[in-house]
Design an enzyme around this catalytic site. Structure first.
Site, PDB file in Angstrom:
ATOM      1  CE  LYS A  52      40.346  41.567  39.944  1.00 23.11           C
ATOM      2  NZ  LYS A  52      39.340  41.285  40.983  1.00 23.11           N
ATOM      3  CD  GLU A 106      31.061  46.835  63.954  1.00 22.12           C
ATOM      4  OE1 GLU A 106      31.481  47.991  64.165  1.00 22.12           O
ATOM      5  OE2 GLU A 106      31.603  45.808  64.376  1.00 22.12           O
ATOM      6  CB  THR A 126      37.300  43.866  42.887  1.00 22.09           C
ATOM      7  OG1 THR A 126      37.500  43.778  41.481  1.00 22.09           O
ATOM      8  CG2 THR A 126      37.406  42.492  43.498  1.00 22.09           C
ATOM      9  CG  ASP A 133      32.410  38.427  39.998  1.00 23.88           C
ATOM     10  OD1 ASP A 133      32.925  39.543  39.803  1.00 23.88           O
ATOM     11  OD2 ASP A 133      32.900  37.571  40.757  1.00 23.88           O
TER      12      ASP A 133
END
Ligand code: DSN
Length: 420
Positions: free
Chosen positions: A231, A58, A228, A202
């Site tokens: 892809k 973290e 992402t 995006d």
């Protein structure tokens, strides 16, 4: 060299080992046309399947809440630095677990519940997290969807501007999952500036094309870019947020502690590997080949009587309306899957049918291009597609195509998959 003194997966859990092996065979022996899927390289898979999965981290490099970050900190810095260099970005956060959490973090950074947000509607090819009603983003925010024109199914920037002026959204999304044309990032910038909105691109679907120079880049134009990593970019399952420096603190705070706990360090390492691979000259060739293959496939399908939404493609994906063939998208997708051509049924703009039983299918070329397939194979795939759609309920046709598909796949080894 690593030596193992523990039993392998085969021995510990033969059932899961068998299912993974079956998936390897499926990925090796089928023509994978789902445009959001790809093959990660063996190097990416090795990083992803490493001991980094054991570590909690973290915080951010140099500012963690746990000790023992001697390897993890430099790994995360490498991932950030490589992505910044690859895309020309000022700031990179590589911790989002995937695309949807990345987008949620952006809302958290810039919006309060009830604020107005704007994005391409799902039926027009947008993504759930750009404010669609069934997503938390459409429930917690007042969402305004822009669409595509009824005649050519392209985004109408006049409509985007008019809606933005009327509703004054806090953020404007550009990007989608089933839009086959180039995104005009400067046009979105000018609308965002007119209404004082944050512009977010995006690029989940097209990140690899942007990295390889086969699609215009939103960097230097959009305030924030989300994506992402698995892809067209060919990395592991993951997400990232790249932003202008002035938004760095807000983005980082939104990802952690705002939305997530410990980052997936094995994924971070694999993202770093993918960013390195994408910086090589051969990745530019790959990105160009993805688009060339998609255009060849689009032309070949059109010649065989299929109706493509927008009439073709500028990127890696094609949306085919099967209404003229009288075959529902789902029926076609299932027959094609049995024949070894894997794609997904998909709504088309203004679809009179329901999303779970729509009029179209969506296909794309990222995965088959990763195997080195080119023009000859695109023409062959178009032939198979036409044969199976036409004779979707004829088992003999489906089986014959399946055998031909397997014979072709053997000639194109799949990256990351052991030779079978
Ligand atoms: N599921 C992805 C796609 O297939 O486009 C979008 O999140």
């Amino acid at each position: 060299m690593t030596t193992w003194n523990e039993p392998s997966l085969d021995r510990v859990d033969p059932e899961i080992a068998r299912l993974i092996r079956e998936e390897e065979l499926r990925e090796a022996r089928t023509v994978r046309l789902i445009p959001s899927e790809n093959y990660a390289s063996r190097a990416v898979l090795e990083a992803s399947g490493s001991c980094l999965t054991n570590k909690y981290s973290e915080g951010y490099p140099g500012k963690r809440y746990y000790e023992g970050q001697q390897s993890v900190d430099p790994i995360e810095v490498l991932a950030q630095d490589r992505l910044k260099a690859l895309f020309g970005a000022e700031h990179a956060n590589v911790q989002p677990y995937s695309g949807s959490p990345a987008n949620l973090a952006v809302y958290l950074a810039f919006c309060k519940p009830g604020d107005t947000v704007m994005g391409l509607g799902l039926p027009a090819g947008g993504h759930l997290t750009h404010g669609w009603g069934v997503s938390i983003t459409g429930m917690y925010f007042k969402s305004v969807a822009y669409g595509v024109r009824p005649d050519d199914h392209r985004i109408d920037m006049d409509q985007v501007r008019a809606l933005a002026k009327e509703h004054r959204p806090k953020v404007i999304w550009c990007g989608g999952t089933a839009y086959a044309r180039t995104w005009d990032f400067p046009a979105f910038r000018s609308v965002a500036d007119e209404v004082g909105a944050i512009m977010i691109a995006d690029i989940a679907h097209i990140a690899g094309l942007v990295a390889g120079g086969a699609h215009p880049s939103p960097f230097g134009i959009a305030d924030v870019v989300t994506s992402t990593t698995h892809k067209t970019l060919r990395g592991p399952r993951g997400g990232m947020i790249l932003a202008k420096k002035q938004h760095a603190a807000a983005i980082d705070k939104a990802v952690f502690p705002g939305l997530q706990g410990g980052p997936h360090n094995h994924t971070t390492a694999a993202i770093a590997v993918a960013a390195l691979e994408a910086s090589k000259p051969e990745f530019k060739q790959y990105a160009r080949a993805v688009v060339d293959n998609a255009k060849t496939l689009a032309d070949a399908l059109t010649e065989r009587g299929f109706r493509l939404i927008t009439g073709g493609t500028d990127n890696h994906l094609l949306l085919v309306d099967l209404t003229p063939q009288g075959v529902p998208g789902k029926v076609a997708a299932k027959a094609l899957d049995r024949a070894g051509l894997s794609l997904n049924y998909n709504s088309i703009p203004f679809d009179p049918r329901k999303p779970f039983d729509p009029s179209g299918v969506r296909l794309g070329t990222p995965a088959i291009t990763s195997r080195g397939m080119g023009k000859t194979e695109m023409l062959q795939i178009a032939d198979w597609f036409a044969r199976v759609v036409q004779k979707h309920d004829d088992q003999a046709t489906v089986e014959a195509v399946r055998r031909e598909v397997e014979a072709m796949c053997v000639k194109f080894p799949a990256p990351g998959i052991p030779v079978v």
